[in-house]
Write a protein that holds these residues in place. Structure first.
Motif, PDB file in Angstrom:
ATOM      1  N   GLN A 304      33.470  35.442  46.486  1.00  0.00           N
ATOM      2  CA  GLN A 304      33.556  36.722  47.177  1.00  0.00           C
ATOM      3  C   GLN A 304      34.976  37.268  47.175  1.00  0.00           C
ATOM      4  OE1 GLN A 304      31.892  36.065  51.038  1.00  0.00           O
ATOM      5  NE2 GLN A 304      29.768  35.946  50.313  1.00  0.00           N
ATOM      6  N   THR A 305      35.955  36.367  47.376  1.00  0.00           N
ATOM      7  CA  THR A 305      37.353  36.799  47.397  1.00  0.00           C
ATOM      8  C   THR A 305      37.764  37.376  46.056  1.00  0.00           C
ATOM      9  OG1 THR A 305      37.888  35.140  49.068  1.00  0.00           O
ATOM     10  CG2 THR A 305      39.709  36.035  47.778  1.00  0.00           C
ATOM     11  N   ARG A 306      37.379  36.711  44.981  1.00  0.00           N
ATOM     12  CA  ARG A 306      37.752  37.186  43.650  1.00  0.00           C
ATOM     13  C   ARG A 306      37.048  38.514  43.334  1.00  0.00           C
ATOM     14  NH1 ARG A 306      38.940  32.303  39.444  1.00  0.00           N
ATOM     15  NH2 ARG A 306      40.089  30.952  40.866  1.00  0.00           N
ATOM     16  N   THR A 307      35.824  38.682  43.803  1.00  0.00           N
ATOM     17  CA  THR A 307      35.119  39.943  43.603  1.00  0.00           C
ATOM     18  C   THR A 307      35.825  41.073  44.319  1.00  0.00           C
ATOM     19  OG1 THR A 307      33.001  38.764  43.394  1.00  0.00           O
ATOM     20  CG2 THR A 307      32.907  41.125  43.900  1.00  0.00           C
ATOM     21  N   LEU A 308      36.232  40.817  45.570  1.00  0.00           N
ATOM     22  CA  LEU A 308      36.947  41.838  46.341  1.00  0.00           C
ATOM     23  C   LEU A 308      38.291  42.171  45.700  1.00  0.00           C
ATOM     24  CD1 LEU A 308      36.172  40.614  49.968  1.00  0.00           C
ATOM     25  CD2 LEU A 308      35.252  42.638  48.831  1.00  0.00           C
ATOM     26  N   ASP A 309      38.997  41.138  45.211  1.00  0.00           N
ATOM     27  CA  ASP A 309      40.285  41.372  44.552  1.00  0.00           C
ATOM     28  C   ASP A 309      40.110  42.252  43.312  1.00  0.00           C
ATOM     29  OD1 ASP A 309      41.541  39.908  46.466  1.00  0.00           O
ATOM     30  OD2 ASP A 309      41.672  38.069  45.256  1.00  0.00           O
ATOM     31  N   ALA A 310      39.046  41.975  42.544  1.00  0.00           N
ATOM     32  CA  ALA A 310      38.802  42.756  41.333  1.00  0.00           C
ATOM     33  C   ALA A 310      38.502  44.216  41.673  1.00  0.00           C
ATOM     34  CB  ALA A 310      37.640  42.145  40.543  1.00  0.00           C
ATOM     35  N   LEU A 311      37.698  44.427  42.706  1.00  0.00           N
ATOM     36  CA  LEU A 311      37.396  45.789  43.122  1.00  0.00           C
ATOM     37  C   LEU A 311      38.639  46.517  43.597  1.00  0.00           C
ATOM     38  CD1 LEU A 311      34.018  45.206  45.025  1.00  0.00           C
ATOM     39  CD2 LEU A 311      34.329  46.381  42.847  1.00  0.00           C
ATOM     40  N   ALA A 312      39.464  45.811  44.378  1.00  0.00           N
ATOM     41  CA  ALA A 312      40.696  46.420  44.883  1.00  0.00           C
ATOM     42  C   ALA A 312      41.647  46.761  43.747  1.00  0.00           C
ATOM     43  CB  ALA A 312      41.374  45.483  45.881  1.00  0.00           C
ATOM     44  N   SER A 313      41.700  45.886  42.740  1.00  0.00           N
ATOM     45  CA  SER A 313      42.578  46.130  41.596  1.00  0.00           C
ATOM     46  C   SER A 313      42.124  47.360  40.824  1.00  0.00           C
ATOM     47  CB  SER A 313      42.588  44.905  40.677  1.00  0.00           C
ATOM     48  OG  SER A 313      43.348  45.153  39.517  1.00  0.00           O
ATOM     49  N   ASN A 314      40.788  47.508  40.636  1.00  0.00           N
ATOM     50  CA  ASN A 314      40.267  48.677  39.910  1.00  0.00           C
ATOM     51  C   ASN A 314      40.556  49.969  40.663  1.00  0.00           C
ATOM     52  OD1 ASN A 314      39.265  47.072  37.873  1.00  0.00           O
ATOM     53  ND2 ASN A 314      37.217  46.899  38.793  1.00  0.00           N
ATOM     54  N   THR A 315      40.485  49.884  42.004  1.00  0.00           N
ATOM     55  CA  THR A 315      40.717  51.063  42.822  1.00  0.00           C
ATOM     56  C   THR A 315      42.173  51.493  42.781  1.00  0.00           C
ATOM     57  OG1 THR A 315      38.911  50.419  44.279  1.00  0.00           O
ATOM     58  CG2 THR A 315      40.480  52.035  45.129  1.00  0.00           C
ATOM     59  N   SER A 316      43.076  50.511  42.788  1.00  0.00           N
ATOM     60  CA  SER A 316      44.500  50.825  42.791  1.00  0.00           C
ATOM     61  C   SER A 316      44.954  51.449  41.488  1.00  0.00           C
ATOM     62  CB  SER A 316      45.314  49.547  43.055  1.00  0.00           C
ATOM     63  OG  SER A 316      45.136  48.617  41.998  1.00  0.00           O
ATOM     64  N   ASN A 317      44.193  51.199  40.394  1.00  0.00           N
ATOM     65  CA  ASN A 317      44.548  51.764  39.093  1.00  0.00           C
ATOM     66  C   ASN A 317      43.940  53.139  38.864  1.00  0.00           C
ATOM     67  OD1 ASN A 317      46.030  49.497  38.375  1.00  0.00           O
ATOM     68  ND2 ASN A 317      44.226  48.439  37.526  1.00  0.00           N
ATOM     69  N   THR A 318      43.167  53.617  39.808  1.00  0.00           N
ATOM     70  CA  THR A 318      42.528  54.925  39.666  1.00  0.00           C
ATOM     71  C   THR A 318      43.403  56.001  40.279  1.00  0.00           C
ATOM     72  OG1 THR A 318      40.353  53.887  39.790  1.00  0.00           O
ATOM     73  CG2 THR A 318      40.458  56.275  40.183  1.00  0.00           C
TER      74      THR A 318
END
Length: 328
Positions: A304-318
């Motif tokens: 779950q932590t890695r999934t949240l990190d991936a989502l946060a990373s995608n959002t920060s690059n938008t």
């Protein structure tokens, strides 16, 4: 007072060259109603009868004309087009060739002969279990037709089409799916037929489609062309369908062989090796009885932590649009 009194009999000794009819007799012999005969007269489709005193007298020419009209109506002509054809006939341009052309087009476009089947035979060919919904679908699609006066018997316009349905059902295809497939296929085939008709009309039959009905010679020539071209539509579709089936079936098979067997997804618990020192640390932390629960929960939390990190990373690059408050 009626103007359709009995026709007067010829004088004694006079030869009667043609039959004479009252309107009721003409209706009886032609199959038309008195009202229909009068309507045809009003529209100019039927010549007026001969008037003899108070009587209207009809002849064999009227009976022949009524039979011609009935035949043309059965072939799909409208009353307006029938009037044009009859006027051409009266002007000396025969209807024989036109009727021959119509008969050629209306004739069967296949050598297949219709058959009959009882309800018991039908149920037996589809596993023995009655299926009212399937019968309704077959009647709607014209695969079956009711026989007047016989509730347990059907006409089968195309035994080949019914045989295909039997084989597909025996292979495991539900009857509802067969009906749906036929509806889709019929729409596609009707499109092909319409395009073939447009193509041949443009390049072959356009010269016969003038503002006036064709002459006997032209109609006979067109009928001959229909006989020659009739099998070409089916031959073209058969050849192209065979080519397409060979191409797509081969491609489909090669794709599945290249993919190989699909790995089976296993939902049962799996054993995973864990270092001994890690196991000792976990036992000291939660006790021996809670080791498996702790490890499963820790693994789930990490996922779950890695999934949240991936989502946060995608959002920060938008890229985002600056949000500023509206001026007061």
């Amino acid at each position: 007072m009626s103007t359709d009194a009995p026709a007067p009999r010829p004088r004694d000794g006079a030869a009667r060259s043609t039959a004479e009819y009252r309107i009721e007799d003409l209706a009886h012999h032609s199959g038309a109603t008195v009202r229909t005969i009068r309507a045809y007269q009003d529209r100019g489709l039927l010549p007026r009868p001969e008037r003899r005193g108070r009587a209207n007298v009809y002849a064999d020419t009227h009976l022949s004309r009524l039979r011609q009209i009935a035949d043309l109506l059965d072939r799909g002509y409208t009353l307006a087009s029938i009037k044009e054809l009859l006027e051409a006939w009266d002007a000396g341009r025969g209807l024989g060739g036109v009727l021959g052309l119509v008969a050629e087009v209306d004739g069967p476009w296949t050598d297949e002969r219709a058959g009959r089947i009882t309800r018991a035979e039908l149920d037996g060919r589809f596993g023995g279990e009655p299926d009212e919904a399937a019968v309704r679908d077959a009647l709607e699609l014209g695969v079956l037709e009711r026989v007047p006066g016989k509730d347990d018997e059907f006409l089968v316009p195309s035994p080949q089409e019914l045989a295909v349905a039997v084989e597909l059902h025996a292979a495991g295809v539900p009857l509802s799916a067969i009906a749906g497939h036929l509806r889709e296929l019929r729409g596609q085939v009707e499109h092909i037929a319409a395009r073939f008709l447009e193509f041949t009309t443009e390049h072959v039959f356009a010269r016969y489609l003038g503002p006036q009905p064709p002459t006997d010679a032209e109609a006979a020539e067109a009928a001959s062309l229909v006989r020659r071209l009739r099998p070409l539509a089916q031959q073209s579709v058969d050849a192209e369908l065979a080519r397409a089936m060979r191409t797509f079936a081969t491609r489909h098979l090669h794709r599945h062989l290249a993919e190989g067997p699909v790995a089976e997804v296993v939902d049962e618990p799996q054993s995973v090796p864990i270092p001994a020192q890690t196991m000792r640390a976990v036992r000291r932390l939660v006790g021996a009885e809670h080791v498996s629960t702790f490890i499963a929960a820790a693994a789930e939390r990490e996922v779950q932590t890695r999934t949240l990190d991936a989502l946060a990373s995608n959002t920060s690059n938008t890229p985002t649009v600056d949000q500023k408050p509206f001026p007061a």
